[in-house]
Design a protein around this motif. Structure first.
Motif, PDB file in Angstrom:
ATOM      1  N   UNK A   1       9.846   4.900   7.546  1.00 10.42           N
ATOM      2  CA  UNK A   1       9.313   3.858   8.424  1.00 10.42           C
ATOM      3  C   UNK A   1       9.178   2.539   7.678  1.00 10.42           C
ATOM      4  N   UNK A   2       8.642   2.608   6.473  1.00 10.78           N
ATOM      5  CA  UNK A   2       8.499   1.405   5.651  1.00 10.78           C
ATOM      6  C   UNK A   2       9.856   0.774   5.383  1.00 10.78           C
ATOM      7  N   UNK A   3      10.867   1.585   5.061  1.00 11.85           N
ATOM      8  CA  UNK A   3      12.190   1.053   4.718  1.00 11.85           C
ATOM      9  C   UNK A   3      12.879   0.464   5.950  1.00 11.85           C
ATOM     10  N   UNK A   4      12.692   1.098   7.083  1.00 14.36           N
ATOM     11  CA  UNK A   4      13.234   0.551   8.326  1.00 14.36           C
ATOM     12  C   UNK A   4      12.658  -0.843   8.577  1.00 14.36           C
ATOM     13  N   UNK A   5      11.364  -1.022   8.367  1.00 13.73           N
ATOM     14  CA  UNK A   5      10.734  -2.323   8.559  1.00 13.73           C
ATOM     15  C   UNK A   5      11.198  -3.337   7.519  1.00 13.73           C
ATOM     16  N   UNK A   6      11.393  -2.873   6.286  1.00 18.54           N
ATOM     17  CA  UNK A   6      11.927  -3.749   5.238  1.00 18.54           C
ATOM     18  C   UNK A   6      13.302  -4.277   5.639  1.00 18.54           C
ATOM     19  N   UNK A   7      14.187  -3.385   6.044  1.00 18.05           N
ATOM     20  CA  UNK A   7      15.526  -3.791   6.451  1.00 18.05           C
ATOM     21  C   UNK A   7      15.466  -4.717   7.671  1.00 18.05           C
ATOM     22  N   UNK A   8      14.564  -4.406   8.585  1.00 20.84           N
ATOM     23  CA  UNK A   8      14.424  -5.221   9.780  1.00 20.84           C
ATOM     24  C   UNK A   8      13.898  -6.613   9.507  1.00 20.84           C
ATOM     25  N   UNK A   9      13.189  -6.788   8.378  1.00 20.57           N
ATOM     26  CA  UNK A   9      12.627  -8.099   8.061  1.00 20.57           C
ATOM     27  C   UNK A   9      13.706  -9.150   7.814  1.00 20.57           C
ATOM     28  N   UNK A  10      14.915  -8.710   7.498  1.00 25.87           N
ATOM     29  CA  UNK A  10      16.006  -9.658   7.288  1.00 25.87           C
ATOM     30  C   UNK A  10      16.865  -9.878   8.512  1.00 25.87           C
ATOM     31  N   UNK A  11      16.584  -9.167   9.599  1.00 27.17           N
ATOM     32  CA  UNK A  11      17.462  -9.199  10.771  1.00 27.17           C
ATOM     33  C   UNK A  11      17.563 -10.573  11.399  1.00 27.17           C
ATOM     34  N   UNK A  12      16.456 -11.289  11.489  1.00 27.06           N
ATOM     35  CA  UNK A  12      16.471 -12.607  12.117  1.00 27.06           C
ATOM     36  C   UNK A  12      17.437 -13.545  11.408  1.00 27.06           C
ATOM     37  N   UNK A  13      17.398 -13.540  10.071  1.00 28.08           N
ATOM     38  CA  UNK A  13      18.303 -14.401   9.299  1.00 28.08           C
ATOM     39  C   UNK A  13      19.753 -13.957   9.458  1.00 28.08           C
ATOM     40  N   UNK A  14      19.980 -12.654   9.444  1.00 26.77           N
ATOM     41  CA  UNK A  14      21.346 -12.132   9.559  1.00 26.77           C
ATOM     42  C   UNK A  14      21.946 -12.444  10.931  1.00 26.77           C
ATOM     43  N   UNK A  15      21.144 -12.306  11.968  1.00 21.65           N
ATOM     44  CA  UNK A  15      21.620 -12.608  13.325  1.00 21.65           C
ATOM     45  C   UNK A  15      21.842 -14.111  13.483  1.00 21.65           C
ATOM     46  N   UNK A  16      20.903 -14.900  12.983  1.00 25.91           N
ATOM     47  CA  UNK A  16      21.004 -16.357  13.093  1.00 25.91           C
ATOM     48  C   UNK A  16      22.259 -16.886  12.408  1.00 25.91           C
TER      49      UNK A  16
ATOM     50  N   UNK B   1       0.820  -1.209   0.000  1.00 29.12           N
ATOM     51  CA  UNK B   1       0.000   0.000   0.000  1.00 29.12           C
ATOM     52  C   UNK B   1       0.854   1.259   0.000  1.00 29.12           C
ATOM     53  N   UNK B   2       1.987   1.241   0.735  1.00 27.46           N
ATOM     54  CA  UNK B   2       2.861   2.413   0.801  1.00 27.46           C
ATOM     55  C   UNK B   2       3.418   2.761  -0.572  1.00 27.46           C
ATOM     56  N   UNK B   3       3.792   1.740  -1.339  1.00 30.12           N
ATOM     57  CA  UNK B   3       4.439   2.002  -2.635  1.00 30.12           C
ATOM     58  C   UNK B   3       3.519   1.704  -3.806  1.00 30.12           C
ATOM     59  N   UNK B   4       2.218   1.680  -3.542  1.00 33.62           N
ATOM     60  CA  UNK B   4       1.258   1.382  -4.612  1.00 33.62           C
ATOM     61  C   UNK B   4       1.329   2.402  -5.747  1.00 33.62           C
ATOM     62  N   UNK B   5       1.235   3.685  -5.396  1.00 35.61           N
ATOM     63  CA  UNK B   5       1.118   4.706  -6.440  1.00 35.61           C
ATOM     64  C   UNK B   5       2.288   4.721  -7.418  1.00 35.61           C
ATOM     65  N   UNK B   6       3.549   4.773  -6.951  1.00 33.89           N
ATOM     66  CA  UNK B   6       4.641   4.829  -7.930  1.00 33.89           C
ATOM     67  C   UNK B   6       4.767   3.583  -8.801  1.00 33.89           C
ATOM     68  N   UNK B   7       4.197   2.461  -8.346  1.00 34.96           N
ATOM     69  CA  UNK B   7       4.227   1.245  -9.171  1.00 34.96           C
ATOM     70  C   UNK B   7       3.056   1.223 -10.146  1.00 34.96           C
TER      71      UNK B   7
END
Length: 280
Positions: A227-242, A34-40
């Motif tokens: 905020x959206x980009x922070x959450x995007x980057x954070x979505x990979x944190x579990x794998x990176x830490x693991x 939804x955040x990036x709907x318009x530019x796409x």
């Protein structure tokens, strides 16, 4: 050293997905769409398409937008992960869409075996996760009618830039992207879409660059995108830490850095993605 460390920790038989399949991540995908709907979608027109094939439909985040913007469509979503299909079906039912409007099929997109042909195809944020994206493009081509329109939107992560440039953010971003490469993805695949479509035998290929260039003139939108980009980057944190590539402290430093950038009136957010239109 980064790649050897990843290789030692990775089970070759396990297909890894950098974002994971948690309930939090499934909801993030819908919010991101939804955040990036318009530019796409301002540059996508499926008005003349009836039966649409969506490759990598995930939780139905893009499917939802497609049906809202083009309510005449009948969509077949192909997804590899059963957990995503279950969530997508729940999302579509909650929105009132039945199987006459959308259905989801669990298949490997590199080896499709479909029961019908389509006059359009849609791929968004999918090829970045696939080791051989040409195989996907070739696999779907027999199921597209002659002249069917294909729309693809993909990442170009090397374009990400902020002002000021914070090491705790950019170093994390480099590790994030290198990890995606190590598990068979390509965080810069958008730049290669023309070559990939040409190799797969598509015609009339057209490319455009879309994205964000946000600064003090657009603070509200900039805040939302940070905020959206922070959450995007954070979505990979579990794998990176693991996998031992970052510490929890590094993850928190990235988050704090993104929060500080969002709070700065004169900060800048810049990112480009690539869209391709082609025909079967």
């Amino acid at each position: 050293m980064l790649f050897s460390k990843i290789a030692m920790n990775q089970d070759p038989s396990e297909k890894k997905y950098i974002h994971g399949y948690t309930a939090t991540e499934q909801e993030r995908l819908r919010e991101q769409a939804l955040v990036i709907e318009r530019p796409i979608y301002d540059f996508i027109d499926f008005s003349n398409v009836t039966n649409l094939l969506e490759i990598g439909s995930g939780v139905g985040a893009q499917t939802e937008i497609l049906l809202r913007r083009f309510p005449h469509l009948q969509i077949t979503g192909v997804e590899y992960e059963a957990r995503q299909i279950k969530k997508a079906q729940e999302n579509m039912e909650a929105l009132g869409f039945g199987t006459e409007k959308v259905r989801f099929i669990q298949q490997d997109a590199t080896a499709l075996n479909l029961d019908k042909t389509f006059d359009g195809a849609f791929i968004c944020w999918v090829l970045e996760h696939i080791a051989d994206p040409v195989r996907v493009l070739k696999s779907m081509k027999p199921f597209l009618k002659s002249g069917a329109m294909v729309s693809i939107t993909e990442v170009l992560n090397s374009s990400f830039y902020t002002y000021p440039c914070l090491p705790e953010v950019m170093d994390y971003w480099d590790i994030y992207n290198n990890y995606q490469i190590s598990i068979g993805g390509d965080p810069h695949v958008g730049a290669k879409l023309g070559n990939l479509l040409h190799e797969a035998g598509y015609r009339n290929i057209d490319l455009r660059s879309g994205g964000f260039h946000l600064d003090s003139r657009t603070n509200q939108e900039k805040n939302t995108v940070f905020t959206y980009w922070k959450n995007l980057m954070g979505s990979g944190a579990s794998s990176l830490i693991q996998d031992g590539l970052i510490t929890d402290s590094q993850f928190k430093a990235m988050q704090k850095g993104m929060d500080s950038l969002r709070a700065m009136k004169d900060s800048v957010f810049y990112y480009r993605f690539i869209q391709a239109t082609a025909y079967a």
